[in-house]
Design a protein around this motif. Structure first.
Motif, PDB file in Angstrom:
ATOM      1  N   VAL A   1      84.084 -35.114  69.077  1.00  0.00           N
ATOM      2  CA  VAL A   1      83.997 -34.322  67.846  1.00  0.00           C
ATOM      3  C   VAL A   1      84.469 -35.174  66.669  1.00  0.00           C
ATOM      4  N   ILE A   2      83.582 -35.374  65.706  1.00  0.00           N
ATOM      5  CA  ILE A   2      83.872 -36.237  64.555  1.00  0.00           C
ATOM      6  C   ILE A   2      83.748 -35.414  63.273  1.00  0.00           C
ATOM      7  N   ALA A   3      84.838 -35.326  62.520  1.00  0.00           N
ATOM      8  CA  ALA A   3      84.814 -34.662  61.211  1.00  0.00           C
ATOM      9  C   ALA A   3      84.454 -35.696  60.145  1.00  0.00           C
ATOM     10  N   VAL A   4      83.458 -35.376  59.337  1.00  0.00           N
ATOM     11  CA  VAL A   4      83.085 -36.243  58.204  1.00  0.00           C
ATOM     12  C   VAL A   4      83.799 -35.669  56.984  1.00  0.00           C
ATOM     13  N   ALA A   5      84.840 -36.374  56.530  1.00  0.00           N
ATOM     14  CA  ALA A   5      85.737 -35.758  55.541  1.00  0.00           C
ATOM     15  C   ALA A   5      86.194 -36.758  54.488  1.00  0.00           C
ATOM     16  N   ASN A   6      86.373 -36.239  53.289  1.00  0.00           N
ATOM     17  CA  ASN A   6      87.019 -36.946  52.190  1.00  0.00           C
ATOM     18  C   ASN A   6      87.342 -35.891  51.133  1.00  0.00           C
ATOM     19  N   GLN A   7      88.589 -35.874  50.656  1.00  0.00           N
ATOM     20  CA  GLN A   7      88.959 -34.870  49.657  1.00  0.00           C
ATOM     21  C   GLN A   7      88.198 -35.046  48.351  1.00  0.00           C
ATOM     22  N   LYS A   8      87.696 -36.260  48.114  1.00  0.00           N
ATOM     23  CA  LYS A   8      86.937 -36.523  46.897  1.00  0.00           C
ATOM     24  C   LYS A   8      85.489 -36.081  47.100  1.00  0.00           C
ATOM     25  N   GLY A   9      84.911 -35.422  46.116  1.00  0.00           N
ATOM     26  CA  GLY A   9      83.512 -35.008  46.193  1.00  0.00           C
ATOM     27  C   GLY A   9      82.572 -36.131  45.782  1.00  0.00           C
ATOM     28  N   GLY A  10      81.306 -35.983  46.132  1.00  0.00           N
ATOM     29  CA  GLY A  10      80.283 -36.927  45.682  1.00  0.00           C
ATOM     30  C   GLY A  10      80.333 -38.301  46.306  1.00  0.00           C
ATOM     31  N   VAL A  11      80.881 -38.388  47.516  1.00  0.00           N
ATOM     32  CA  VAL A  11      80.992 -39.702  48.162  1.00  0.00           C
ATOM     33  C   VAL A  11      79.972 -39.883  49.287  1.00  0.00           C
ATOM     34  N   GLY A  12      79.158 -38.858  49.535  1.00  0.00           N
ATOM     35  CA  GLY A  12      78.120 -38.982  50.562  1.00  0.00           C
ATOM     36  C   GLY A  12      78.496 -38.364  51.899  1.00  0.00           C
ATOM     37  N   LYS A  13      79.394 -37.362  51.880  1.00  0.00           N
ATOM     38  CA  LYS A  13      79.794 -36.725  53.151  1.00  0.00           C
ATOM     39  C   LYS A  13      78.611 -36.042  53.834  1.00  0.00           C
ATOM     40  N   THR A  14      77.937 -35.158  53.101  1.00  0.00           N
ATOM     41  CA  THR A  14      76.840 -34.399  53.696  1.00  0.00           C
ATOM     42  C   THR A  14      75.684 -35.325  54.061  1.00  0.00           C
TER      43      THR A  14
ATOM     44  N   LYS B   1      77.830 -29.422  76.295  1.00  0.00           N
ATOM     45  CA  LYS B   1      76.372 -29.522  76.114  1.00  0.00           C
ATOM     46  C   LYS B   1      75.954 -30.755  75.308  1.00  0.00           C
ATOM     47  N   TYR B   2      76.903 -31.393  74.618  1.00  0.00           N
ATOM     48  CA  TYR B   2      76.547 -32.451  73.668  1.00  0.00           C
ATOM     49  C   TYR B   2      77.336 -33.738  73.923  1.00  0.00           C
ATOM     50  N   LYS B   3      76.783 -34.838  73.383  1.00  0.00           N
ATOM     51  CA  LYS B   3      77.524 -36.105  73.386  1.00  0.00           C
ATOM     52  C   LYS B   3      78.386 -36.214  72.130  1.00  0.00           C
ATOM     53  N   PHE B   4      77.843 -35.705  71.014  1.00  0.00           N
ATOM     54  CA  PHE B   4      78.565 -35.762  69.737  1.00  0.00           C
ATOM     55  C   PHE B   4      78.470 -34.415  69.019  1.00  0.00           C
ATOM     56  N   ILE B   5      79.568 -34.035  68.371  1.00  0.00           N
ATOM     57  CA  ILE B   5      79.576 -32.887  67.462  1.00  0.00           C
ATOM     58  C   ILE B   5      80.095 -33.385  66.122  1.00  0.00           C
ATOM     59  N   LEU B   6      79.280 -33.246  65.075  1.00  0.00           N
ATOM     60  CA  LEU B   6      79.672 -33.707  63.732  1.00  0.00           C
ATOM     61  C   LEU B   6      79.982 -32.498  62.858  1.00  0.00           C
ATOM     62  N   LEU B   7      81.114 -32.562  62.186  1.00  0.00           N
ATOM     63  CA  LEU B   7      81.554 -31.477  61.310  1.00  0.00           C
ATOM     64  C   LEU B   7      81.458 -31.943  59.861  1.00  0.00           C
ATOM     65  N   ASP B   8      80.612 -31.294  59.079  1.00  0.00           N
ATOM     66  CA  ASP B   8      80.489 -31.632  57.653  1.00  0.00           C
ATOM     67  C   ASP B   8      81.506 -30.790  56.880  1.00  0.00           C
ATOM     68  N   CYS B   9      82.523 -31.453  56.314  1.00  0.00           N
ATOM     69  CA  CYS B   9      83.653 -30.749  55.696  1.00  0.00           C
ATOM     70  C   CYS B   9      83.446 -30.533  54.194  1.00  0.00           C
ATOM     71  N   PRO B  10      84.069 -29.484  53.645  1.00  0.00           N
ATOM     72  CA  PRO B  10      84.047 -29.284  52.186  1.00  0.00           C
ATOM     73  C   PRO B  10      84.863 -30.378  51.490  1.00  0.00           C
ATOM     74  N   PRO B  11      84.611 -30.599  50.184  1.00  0.00           N
ATOM     75  CA  PRO B  11      85.352 -31.632  49.448  1.00  0.00           C
ATOM     76  C   PRO B  11      86.697 -31.112  48.942  1.00  0.00           C
ATOM     77  N   ALA B  12      87.489 -30.530  49.835  1.00  0.00           N
ATOM     78  CA  ALA B  12      88.814 -30.008  49.471  1.00  0.00           C
ATOM     79  C   ALA B  12      89.591 -29.811  50.758  1.00  0.00           C
ATOM     80  N   LEU B  13      90.899 -29.856  50.650  1.00  0.00           N
ATOM     81  CA  LEU B  13      91.713 -29.638  51.840  1.00  0.00           C
ATOM     82  C   LEU B  13      92.054 -28.151  51.941  1.00  0.00           C
ATOM     83  N   ASP B  14      91.026 -27.333  52.241  1.00  0.00           N
ATOM     84  CA  ASP B  14      91.266 -25.904  52.409  1.00  0.00           C
ATOM     85  C   ASP B  14      91.332 -25.589  53.907  1.00  0.00           C
ATOM     86  N   LEU B  15      91.370 -24.306  54.251  1.00  0.00           N
ATOM     87  CA  LEU B  15      91.502 -23.931  55.663  1.00  0.00           C
ATOM     88  C   LEU B  15      90.272 -24.304  56.492  1.00  0.00           C
ATOM     89  N   LEU B  16      89.112 -24.403  55.853  1.00  0.00           N
ATOM     90  CA  LEU B  16      87.915 -24.816  56.586  1.00  0.00           C
ATOM     91  C   LEU B  16      88.015 -26.288  56.981  1.00  0.00           C
TER      92      LEU B  16
END
Length: 268
Positions: free
Chosen positions: A4-17, A118-133
């Protein structure tokens, strides 16, 4: 069990999604069954992989807040081997509704347990903020992939993020690793981009991926057509960059499995 890999950065507009969608598509086409989980109420990953807005569709909100099992929410995408847990605007309310929940930081982790085999990889696309999500994603993850735009302010943002990761490791998720730091929107013609890349590599060493995502018009166009870059323009620099990144992520996972097997044998 999936990594499970979280794609994260508190800064927006860096290409997370962009990274989450295209890496997921490239992993799936490399015969690695992959699940992409959209954890952002903007639902950009859901749209970029080709899902039109649909108020009747059950989403991440239904799983987190209404307790629906993930199996009922997972959707097949246009990419063979890639499934998606979609998001919608209701997810903005989930961050508030989770505040008074028991075990609120572990909700996503519990949901993922039901599908990890069921999977080899699970990718989590995170919001650009350190909230509960985002916190739920980081608690669920084995590792964090950090996209960084090649500009000066991005260097400051990454130190803040790594401080956050250290705190989460101490309190909520001791096994959280850094999957790698990814240079995005790289323009080799500018001295600044080259300098930022050099600084990051000298400071973080092998934690920085060899793959670099170049600034690329085709990559920016692809989401408006609801396609990952390898379906939109396989010959573009963006497709080349994310294909290489997928190979690095797969190689890293295989190394970890090999190391684990050797450790188990040596301990026998």
């Amino acid at each position: 069990m999936a990594r499970v890999i979280a794609v994260a950065n508190q800064k927006g507009g860096v290409g997370k999604t962009t990274t989450a969608v295209n890496l997921a598509a490239c992993l799936a086409t490399a015969n690695q069954p992959t699940l992409l989980v959209d954890c952002d109420s903007q639902a950009n990953a859901t749209a970029a992989i080709g899902f039109q807005k649909d108020p009747a569709r059950h989403t991440m909100y239904h799983a987190l807040i209404l307790g629906e099992p993930f199996e009922k929410i997972v959707q097949k995408s246009q990419v063979e081997g890639l499934d998606v847990v979609p998001a919608d605007k209701n997810l903005a309310g989930a961050a508030v509704e989770l505040v008074n929940s028991d075990q609120r930081e572990y909700k996503l982790q519990a949901l993922l347990e039901s599908v990890r085999e069921k999977y080899k990889f699970i990718l989590l696309d995170c919001p650009p903020a350190l909230d509960l999500l985002t916190l739920n994603a980081l608690v669920s993850a084995d590792a964090v992939l950090v996209p960084i735009q090649c500009e000066y302010l991005a260097l400051e943002g990454v130190s803040e993020l790594l401080d956050t990761l250290m705190r989460i490791r101490r309190t909520l998720n001791p096994k959280l690793e850094v999957e790698g730091i990814l240079l995005t929107m790289y323009d080799e013609r500018t001295t600044l981009a080259r300098q930022v890349a050099t600084d990051l590599r000298s400071f973080f060493g092998t934690q920085v991926f060899q793959s670099v995502i170049a600034r690329n018009v085709r990559l920016a166009e692809a989401p408006s057509f609801g396609k990952p870059i390898i379906f939109y323009d396989i010959h573009s620099k963006g497709a080349e960059g994310y294909t290489q990144l997928a190979q690095e992520v797969i190689a890293n996972a295989e190394k970890r499995v090999g190391t684990g097997a050797r450790s188990a044998n040596s301990g026998a």
